[in-house]
Design a protein around this motif. Structure first.
Motif, PDB file in Angstrom:
ATOM      1  N   ALA A  17       0.813  -1.220   0.000  1.00 46.34           N
ATOM      2  CA  ALA A  17       0.000   0.000   0.000  1.00 46.34           C
ATOM      3  C   ALA A  17       0.844   1.267   0.000  1.00 46.34           C
ATOM      4  O   ALA A  17       0.549   2.228  -0.733  1.00 46.34           O
ATOM      5  CB  ALA A  17      -0.941  -0.008   1.201  1.00 46.34           C
ATOM      6  N   GLU A  18       1.885   1.322   0.827  1.00 46.69           N
ATOM      7  CA  GLU A  18       2.673   2.553   0.881  1.00 46.69           C
ATOM      8  C   GLU A  18       3.388   2.812  -0.440  1.00 46.69           C
ATOM      9  O   GLU A  18       3.450   3.955  -0.914  1.00 46.69           O
ATOM     10  CB  GLU A  18       3.680   2.510   2.027  1.00 46.69           C
ATOM     11  CG  GLU A  18       4.454   3.820   2.146  1.00 46.69           C
ATOM     12  CD  GLU A  18       5.277   3.929   3.418  1.00 46.69           C
ATOM     13  OE1 GLU A  18       6.036   4.914   3.529  1.00 46.69           O
ATOM     14  OE2 GLU A  18       5.161   3.056   4.303  1.00 46.69           O
ATOM     15  N   TYR A  23       3.691   6.195  -5.343  1.00 48.52           N
ATOM     16  CA  TYR A  23       3.756   6.274  -6.804  1.00 48.52           C
ATOM     17  C   TYR A  23       2.560   7.023  -7.395  1.00 48.52           C
ATOM     18  O   TYR A  23       2.725   7.912  -8.226  1.00 48.52           O
ATOM     19  CB  TYR A  23       3.836   4.863  -7.390  1.00 48.52           C
ATOM     20  CG  TYR A  23       4.111   4.829  -8.871  1.00 48.52           C
ATOM     21  CD1 TYR A  23       5.390   5.058  -9.364  1.00 48.52           C
ATOM     22  CD2 TYR A  23       3.091   4.546  -9.776  1.00 48.52           C
ATOM     23  CE1 TYR A  23       5.650   5.032 -10.725  1.00 48.52           C
ATOM     24  CE2 TYR A  23       3.336   4.513 -11.138  1.00 48.52           C
ATOM     25  CZ  TYR A  23       4.618   4.754 -11.611  1.00 48.52           C
ATOM     26  OH  TYR A  23       4.865   4.732 -12.956  1.00 48.52           O
ATOM     27  N   TYR A  24       1.339   6.662  -6.957  1.00 44.27           N
ATOM     28  CA  TYR A  24       0.136   7.219  -7.582  1.00 44.27           C
ATOM     29  C   TYR A  24      -0.435   8.419  -6.820  1.00 44.27           C
ATOM     30  O   TYR A  24      -1.213   9.192  -7.389  1.00 44.27           O
ATOM     31  CB  TYR A  24      -0.946   6.137  -7.705  1.00 44.27           C
ATOM     32  CG  TYR A  24      -0.587   5.039  -8.670  1.00 44.27           C
ATOM     33  CD1 TYR A  24      -0.703   5.224 -10.037  1.00 44.27           C
ATOM     34  CD2 TYR A  24      -0.129   3.815  -8.207  1.00 44.27           C
ATOM     35  CE1 TYR A  24      -0.374   4.214 -10.924  1.00 44.27           C
ATOM     36  CE2 TYR A  24       0.207   2.789  -9.085  1.00 44.27           C
ATOM     37  CZ  TYR A  24       0.087   2.996 -10.444  1.00 44.27           C
ATOM     38  OH  TYR A  24       0.417   2.001 -11.324  1.00 44.27           O
ATOM     39  N   LEU A  25      -0.103   8.556  -5.542  1.00 41.80           N
ATOM     40  CA  LEU A  25      -0.589   9.681  -4.721  1.00 41.80           C
ATOM     41  C   LEU A  25       0.613  10.437  -4.171  1.00 41.80           C
ATOM     42  O   LEU A  25       0.760  10.649  -2.979  1.00 41.80           O
ATOM     43  CB  LEU A  25      -1.482   9.159  -3.585  1.00 41.80           C
ATOM     44  CG  LEU A  25      -2.745   8.412  -4.024  1.00 41.80           C
ATOM     45  CD1 LEU A  25      -3.468   7.829  -2.806  1.00 41.80           C
ATOM     46  CD2 LEU A  25      -3.680   9.318  -4.813  1.00 41.80           C
ATOM     47  N   SER A  26       1.484  10.847  -5.074  1.00 41.55           N
ATOM     48  CA  SER A  26       2.780  11.431  -4.705  1.00 41.55           C
ATOM     49  C   SER A  26       2.666  12.770  -3.996  1.00 41.55           C
ATOM     50  O   SER A  26       3.632  13.217  -3.361  1.00 41.55           O
ATOM     51  CB  SER A  26       3.644  11.585  -5.956  1.00 41.55           C
ATOM     52  OG  SER A  26       2.969  12.376  -6.935  1.00 41.55           O
ATOM     53  N   ASN A  27       1.507  13.416  -4.084  1.00 38.09           N
ATOM     54  CA  ASN A  27       1.333  14.709  -3.401  1.00 38.09           C
ATOM     55  C   ASN A  27       0.944  14.551  -1.931  1.00 38.09           C
ATOM     56  O   ASN A  27       0.717  15.544  -1.249  1.00 38.09           O
ATOM     57  CB  ASN A  27       0.277  15.558  -4.120  1.00 38.09           C
ATOM     58  CG  ASN A  27       0.805  16.111  -5.429  1.00 38.09           C
ATOM     59  OD1 ASN A  27       1.978  16.466  -5.526  1.00 38.09           O
ATOM     60  ND2 ASN A  27      -0.048  16.175  -6.435  1.00 38.09           N
ATOM     61  N   GLY A  28       0.861  13.300  -1.459  1.00 37.38           N
ATOM     62  CA  GLY A  28       0.522  13.052  -0.068  1.00 37.38           C
ATOM     63  C   GLY A  28       1.744  12.688   0.755  1.00 37.38           C
ATOM     64  O   GLY A  28       2.895  12.774   0.301  1.00 37.38           O
ATOM     65  N   HIS A  29       1.502  12.232   1.971  1.00 41.23           N
ATOM     66  CA  HIS A  29       2.586  11.827   2.864  1.00 41.23           C
ATOM     67  C   HIS A  29       2.049  10.859   3.912  1.00 41.23           C
ATOM     68  O   HIS A  29       0.848  10.808   4.159  1.00 41.23           O
ATOM     69  CB  HIS A  29       3.216  13.040   3.543  1.00 41.23           C
ATOM     70  CG  HIS A  29       2.284  13.753   4.474  1.00 41.23           C
ATOM     71  ND1 HIS A  29       1.318  14.641   4.027  1.00 41.23           N
ATOM     72  CD2 HIS A  29       2.137  13.690   5.827  1.00 41.23           C
ATOM     73  CE1 HIS A  29       0.652  15.109   5.062  1.00 41.23           C
ATOM     74  NE2 HIS A  29       1.115  14.544   6.161  1.00 41.23           N
ATOM     75  N   ARG A  30       2.961  10.120   4.535  1.00 45.24           N
ATOM     76  CA  ARG A  30       2.563   9.160   5.559  1.00 45.24           C
ATOM     77  C   ARG A  30       2.465   9.831   6.910  1.00 45.24           C
ATOM     78  O   ARG A  30       3.310  10.652   7.272  1.00 45.24           O
ATOM     79  CB  ARG A  30       3.569   8.003   5.640  1.00 45.24           C
ATOM     80  CG  ARG A  30       3.198   6.992   6.717  1.00 45.24           C
ATOM     81  CD  ARG A  30       3.998   5.716   6.627  1.00 45.24           C
ATOM     82  NE  ARG A  30       3.503   4.740   7.613  1.00 45.24           N
ATOM     83  CZ  ARG A  30       3.709   3.433   7.560  1.00 45.24           C
ATOM     84  NH1 ARG A  30       4.411   2.920   6.564  1.00 45.24           N
ATOM     85  NH2 ARG A  30       3.219   2.628   8.486  1.00 45.24           N
ATOM     86  N   GLN A  41      -7.670  11.920  -6.870  1.00 46.74           N
ATOM     87  CA  GLN A  41      -7.001  12.434  -8.063  1.00 46.74           C
ATOM     88  C   GLN A  41      -5.605  12.988  -7.755  1.00 46.74           C
ATOM     89  O   GLN A  41      -4.995  13.635  -8.591  1.00 46.74           O
ATOM     90  CB  GLN A  41      -7.836  13.535  -8.736  1.00 46.74           C
ATOM     91  CG  GLN A  41      -9.036  13.016  -9.515  1.00 46.74           C
ATOM     92  CD  GLN A  41     -10.261  12.834  -8.644  1.00 46.74           C
ATOM     93  OE1 GLN A  41     -10.390  13.470  -7.604  1.00 46.74           O
ATOM     94  NE2 GLN A  41     -11.167  11.980  -9.071  1.00 46.74           N
ATOM     95  N   ASN A  42      -5.098  12.783  -6.535  1.00 48.16           N
ATOM     96  CA  ASN A  42      -3.747  13.189  -6.124  1.00 48.16           C
ATOM     97  C   ASN A  42      -3.622  14.699  -5.916  1.00 48.16           C
ATOM     98  O   ASN A  42      -2.552  15.279  -6.079  1.00 48.16           O
ATOM     99  CB  ASN A  42      -2.684  12.708  -7.123  1.00 48.16           C
ATOM    100  CG  ASN A  42      -1.275  12.761  -6.541  1.00 48.16           C
ATOM    101  OD1 ASN A  42      -1.082  12.663  -5.328  1.00 48.16           O
ATOM    102  ND2 ASN A  42      -0.290  12.923  -7.400  1.00 48.16           N
ATOM    103  N   VAL A  79      -7.791   4.042  -6.942  1.00 51.46           N
ATOM    104  CA  VAL A  79      -6.730   5.055  -6.993  1.00 51.46           C
ATOM    105  C   VAL A  79      -6.035   5.017  -8.352  1.00 51.46           C
ATOM    106  O   VAL A  79      -5.803   6.058  -8.990  1.00 51.46           O
ATOM    107  CB  VAL A  79      -5.705   4.825  -5.854  1.00 51.46           C
ATOM    108  CG1 VAL A  79      -4.452   5.663  -6.066  1.00 51.46           C
ATOM    109  CG2 VAL A  79      -6.342   5.151  -4.510  1.00 51.46           C
ATOM    110  N   ILE A  80      -5.711   3.819  -8.817  1.00 47.22           N
ATOM    111  CA  ILE A  80      -5.065   3.696 -10.133  1.00 47.22           C
ATOM    112  C   ILE A  80      -5.993   4.203 -11.233  1.00 47.22           C
ATOM    113  O   ILE A  80      -5.568   4.937 -12.136  1.00 47.22           O
ATOM    114  CB  ILE A  80      -4.656   2.229 -10.379  1.00 47.22           C
ATOM    115  CG1 ILE A  80      -3.518   1.843  -9.432  1.00 47.22           C
ATOM    116  CG2 ILE A  80      -4.245   2.014 -11.837  1.00 47.22           C
ATOM    117  CD1 ILE A  80      -3.112   0.383  -9.506  1.00 47.22           C
TER     118      ILE A  80
END
Length: 348
Positions: A17-18, A23-30, A41-42, A79-80
């Motif tokens: 998942a991470e 890769y697909y939600l690169s504008n986020g963070h953990r 849509q990221n 998400v993909i």
């Protein structure tokens, strides 16, 4: 595996998942056990939560996500699909298998999701059909709901409609329910309907329906909004419909727009005529982030940003708890002087 069905692919993606999120939600963070991002849509933000650690399957499985702002939820296949703009499950499956390093099967070996995505239920066309099937709010549960939220001036609310039996499904495996709902049209700057927002309501009108996610949006939302009035040189923008309508109780002639989430408020498009933007802030971290982004964007566009802050969590909470006179007094001191006489309703 010989066959690549949706549940197996979603499970395998959940095991990574991470990596999928990076890769697909690169504008986020953990943060802890979750990946935070604005939406599927990221978009940058914090309203969407992806579970990074969880059970092998079921509601708490790794890879399951929910958007607290819109009520949407799903798995990493969604998400993909959304991040790549796919409308066909074969393309989603092939992309997932490429990411996972799996061999692509022959077309007949791909088992699609039970619900076809070729004509997605969340599309703009589906939103247009839903809004067209709904009716004006006068004398309906929607009117009762808004009045119970202390929102009594309902002029110029043609962007809101009532559906007596709007479908609601808790998740893709649960049976469909029907509840009365407030349907809001999401439009672009030219007034074209791009999406719809549903708020499922208790039949009494005294609150929202007793369901897990009583608010959900569908269609194309980014940059668009639920609009009240025609924007000119001055307008106000906020997150929630109830928040924006609360301000309209005080400023009945000012054009306003509800973007439906902090992430979408930050990305709201500006009319070419706009010279001053009132930012109706929610008092939480996401609201602060939207405020800061809008201030920066407005200044860059030559638009004067003015922040309207609530005393409590948001303006509707202020209206319900403190009363209209207190909200009027608080808003008055935050307005540009020339807008007091131009827009403020006379207390009666």
């Amino acid at each position: 595996m010989a066959r690549h069905d949706a549940s197996e692919l979603a499970h395998r993606l959940g095991q990574q998942a991470e990596a999928v999120c990076r890769y697909y939600l690169s504008n986020g963070h953990r943060e802890g056990r979750y990946w935070l991002v604005g939406d599927v849509q990221n978009t940058p933000g914090r309203s969407m939560f992806v579970r990074l650690v969880g059970s092998a399957n079921g509601k708490g499985a790794a890879g399951k996500w929910a958007d607290a702002a819109t009520g949407e939820h799903g798995d990493l296949l969604d998400v993909i699909r959304e991040s790549r703009g796919f409308s066909n499950f074969k393309d989603v499956a092939n992309e997932a298998m490429t990411f996972l390093g799996l061999p692509h099967p022959e077309p007949e070996q791909i088992s699609p999701r039970p619900k076809s995505v070729d004509t997605p239920s969340g599309s703009s066309e589906a939103a247009r059909r839903l809004f067209a099937m709904s009716q004006p709010i006068a004398g309906t549960v929607v009117e009762a709901y808004l009045r119970n939220r202390s929102i009594t001036p309902l002029h110029g609310t043609g962007s809101l409609r009532f559906h007596p039996r709007c479908y609601y499904r808790p998740d893709e495996h649960a049976p469909t329910e029907t509840w009365p709902a407030m349907i809001a049209s999401v439009t672009d700057l030219d007034g074209h309907l791009t999406g719809a927002h549903r708020t499922w309501l208790d039949p009494s009108g005294r609150g929202k329906a007793s369901v897990g996610t009583p608010r959900r949006a569908m269609g194309d939302l980014l940059g668009h909004a639920v609009r009240f009035g025609l924007p000119g040189d001055v307008m106000a923008g906020g997150e929630g419909i109830e928040t924006v309508l609360s301000l309209r109780c005080i400023l009945p002639d000012m054009a306003m727009a509800a973007a439906l989430s902090a992430a979408h408020l930050a990305a709201m498009l500006f009319p070419l005529t706009l010279r001053r933007l009132y930012i109706v802030r929610d008092a939480d971290p996401a609201g602060n982030g939207a405020r800061d982004t809008l201030i920066e964007r407005a200044n860059a566009a030559g638009i004067e940003p003015v922040v309207l802050s609530p005393a409590l969590g948001d303006l509707n909470e202020d209206l319900c708890t403190l009363g209209v006179d207190a909200v009027r007094a608080a808003v008055r001191v935050q307005l540009a002087p020339q807008d007091i006489t131009r827009f403020m309703a006379v207390a009666g």
